[in-house]
Design a protein around this motif. Sequence first.
Motif, PDB file in Angstrom:
ATOM      1  N   SER A   7      33.461  52.655 -41.579  1.00 38.98           N
ATOM      2  CA  SER A   7      33.599  53.877 -40.774  1.00 38.98           C
ATOM      3  C   SER A   7      34.571  54.872 -41.392  1.00 38.98           C
ATOM      4  CB  SER A   7      34.081  53.513 -39.369  1.00 38.98           C
ATOM      5  OG  SER A   7      35.418  53.044 -39.430  1.00 38.98           O
ATOM      6  N   GLY A   8      35.298  54.430 -42.415  1.00 42.74           N
ATOM      7  CA  GLY A   8      36.270  55.318 -43.036  1.00 42.74           C
ATOM      8  C   GLY A   8      37.660  55.228 -42.418  1.00 42.74           C
ATOM      9  N   ALA A   9      37.783  54.507 -41.290  1.00 42.36           N
ATOM     10  CA  ALA A   9      39.086  54.380 -40.628  1.00 42.36           C
ATOM     11  C   ALA A   9      40.096  53.624 -41.496  1.00 42.36           C
ATOM     12  CB  ALA A   9      38.926  53.681 -39.277  1.00 42.36           C
ATOM     13  N   ILE A  10      39.593  52.933 -42.525  1.00 43.24           N
ATOM     14  CA  ILE A  10      40.483  52.153 -43.394  1.00 43.24           C
ATOM     15  C   ILE A  10      41.512  53.053 -44.082  1.00 43.24           C
ATOM     16  CG2 ILE A  10      39.029  52.294 -45.481  1.00 43.24           C
ATOM     17  CD1 ILE A  10      40.932  49.153 -44.297  1.00 43.24           C
ATOM     18  N   VAL A  11      41.175  54.334 -44.256  1.00 48.59           N
ATOM     19  CA  VAL A  11      42.115  55.239 -44.924  1.00 48.59           C
ATOM     20  C   VAL A  11      43.346  55.460 -44.042  1.00 48.59           C
ATOM     21  CG1 VAL A  11      42.428  57.562 -45.845  1.00 48.59           C
ATOM     22  CG2 VAL A  11      40.295  56.330 -46.278  1.00 48.59           C
ATOM     23  N   THR A  12      43.112  55.786 -42.777  1.00 46.39           N
ATOM     24  CA  THR A  12      44.225  55.941 -41.830  1.00 46.39           C
ATOM     25  C   THR A  12      44.986  54.636 -41.675  1.00 46.39           C
ATOM     26  OG1 THR A  12      42.753  57.421 -40.623  1.00 46.39           O
ATOM     27  CG2 THR A  12      44.802  56.809 -39.523  1.00 46.39           C
ATOM     28  N   LEU A  13      44.217  53.546 -41.514  1.00 44.56           N
ATOM     29  CA  LEU A  13      44.842  52.239 -41.351  1.00 44.56           C
ATOM     30  C   LEU A  13      45.712  51.898 -42.566  1.00 44.56           C
ATOM     31  CD1 LEU A  13      42.918  49.100 -40.063  1.00 44.56           C
ATOM     32  CD2 LEU A  13      44.705  48.896 -41.754  1.00 44.56           C
TER      33      LEU A  13
END
Length: 275
Positions: A83-89
């Motif tokens: 989902s791309g949330a890994i960048v924020t995480l």
Amino acid sequence: AKADGRKQIRFFDSSMTRDLARRREIEVELRKALRDDQLSVYFQPIIDLQTGRIRCFEALARWFHPMRGEIRPDEFIPIAEDSGAIVTLGNWLTAKAARAAATWPEDVRIAVNLSPLQIKVPGAAVGILSAIREAGLAPERLELEVTENLFLEDSMNIALFIEELSEAGVRFVLDDFGTGYSSLGYINQWPFSKIKVDRSFVSGGQAGTKSDAIIRAVSQMGRSLGMEIVAEGLETIDQVRAVREAGCTHGQGYHFSRAIPDYQAALLLAEEHDT
Ligand code: C2E
Ligand code: CA
Ligand code: CA
Ligand code: CA
């Protein structure tokens, strides 16, 4: 028999739909969790097998969901990657882990896992460097754990990313060695200071097995290239002895400690300092 087959197919369908629904829910809730501070960073020690002392902690994401209970990284990390949330995480985790590590003795490093997507973001290397600078952590104390998957991506970005960070002093670690498209080419091409041999190779722990021979060969190669070799997933003293005897320099696993919260990591280090 035909009717049975149909039933099975229908059952399979609905469980697939359920899985998909859960995935989508987790994806939405993960974004919320990142905003609401539901995630934590835990730290698992990596031990020098000669001295028995802690040399490093690996930072691992933990999610304690208020309604669902603990959601395992094996479930939410792949969803975050898709989902791309890994960048924020990843940014959040790196900053938090660096702030914890800045309070530890200077010879103890912090290792952070890096997903391929994180390095595609423009300014990724600068972002990492400014996060550790803000935390007051020397770049030499940061290790970035990457898997072979990283190198299946666009190699130009990767080259610049690795060059920029290793010139600043950040160290790179080849994680889960032996599970993917392990190629010695990667070791030859990139400046890894450490190889982590995947848990699947230590599970037996007996001498004379295939796994044992592979660990020996990897350790020997790593050492002659000046790299440290970490055995992952050490759960018993017999496994610890076996991998030490096979030439691994470091070990990680439940035999030493599970991943623990920052205050417990600090306590472990304080105890070590006293003895
Ligand atoms: P990994 O990088 O291979 O991390 C080691 C995993 O092995 C961790 O699982 C750790 O708890 C587990 N482990 C350690 N010692 C033992 C042992 O003695 N026995 C067994 N059976 N397991 C052991 P965890 O924390 O569930 O993480 C799973 C994977 O999720 C990690 O594998 C890593 O690939 C990923 N991950 C976790 N946190 C992050 C993160 O912040 N960012 C990224 N990109 N990936 C993460
Ligand atoms: Ca790792
Ligand atoms: Ca690993
Ligand atoms: Ca793994």
